[in-house]
Design an enzyme around this catalytic site. Structure first.
Site, PDB file in Angstrom:
ATOM      1  CB  SER A 143      41.920  42.574  33.799  1.00 49.01           C
ATOM      2  OG  SER A 143      41.955  43.684  32.934  1.00 49.01           O
TER       3      SER A 143
ATOM      4  CE  LYS B 218      38.157  43.868  31.634  1.00 52.00           C
ATOM      5  NZ  LYS B 218      39.278  43.836  32.507  1.00 52.00           N
TER       6      LYS B 218
END
Length: 188
Positions: free
Chosen positions: A51, A96
């Site tokens: 990701s 993230k």
């Protein structure tokens, strides 16, 4: 000569008890130092998915500074380690990039991110490839919360997909600083 031999024997005698106590002290000190470092100074995490590619690759291990946000607030663009907001146990960590700050409006249209009514999309040189267009979405970031997205937008289970879209400030653990495995490198 006997006195010298006697002193020599005494100085050469090994004290096992003192040696064991010395090693126990060293092991306890090392454990305390490791505990303090890992709970108050640094955080480490393994990134299990793609990701965040190409910034952080699948399987990379990263180190973050827990002190980074003790004296300042997270900034847009920071890569952070945080408690996954949909995990009630609080044991799952995610890595993230911060896209939306407290009070921001984040709009995603035609694969581009717009902030706070801007007509110009957010400049994101770090993303792996252009985002596939999806139906337009709008996110109102609450105070004391952040909106997170992965750099590999087409393959990222990020805030767009979570039930609880925002990460509270107190759930952010650390700012990622560098990768230490499989190679060493600074993360930006």
């Amino acid at each position: 000569m006997k006195k010298e031999d006697n002193r020599l024997e005494k100085s050469e005698a090994f004290d096992w008890k003192a040696e064991i106590i010395s090693w126990i002290k060293i092991i306890i000190a090392a454990a305390v130092i490791a505990f303090v470092l890992n709970n108050f100074i640094i955080a480490n995490s393994k990134v299990p998915s793609g990701s965040m590619e190409n910034t952080i690759m699948t399987g990379d291990r990263v180190i973050g500074s827990r002190l980074s946000y003790r004296f300042g607030d997270p900034k847009r663009g920071d890569i952070v380690i945080f408690h996954f907001p949909d995990d009630p146990t609080g044991t799952i960590y995610y890595v993230k990039r911060i896209i939306g700050l407290p009070g921001d409006t984040v709009v995603i249209i035609d694969g581009k991110v717009y902030l706070n009514g801007s007509e110009t999309p957010l400049d994101e040189p770090y993303i792996r490839e252009p985002m596939d267009p999806e139906p337009p979405v709008r996110f109102e970031v609450p105070e004391d919360s952040y909106f997170m997205m992965g750099d590999n937008r087409n393959f990222s289970a990020d805030a767009r997909r979570w039930e609880n879209k925002y990460v509270k400030r107190d759930k952010i653990i650390a700012k990622v600083l560098f990768r230490y495995y499989p190679g060493i490198g600074k993360i930006e």
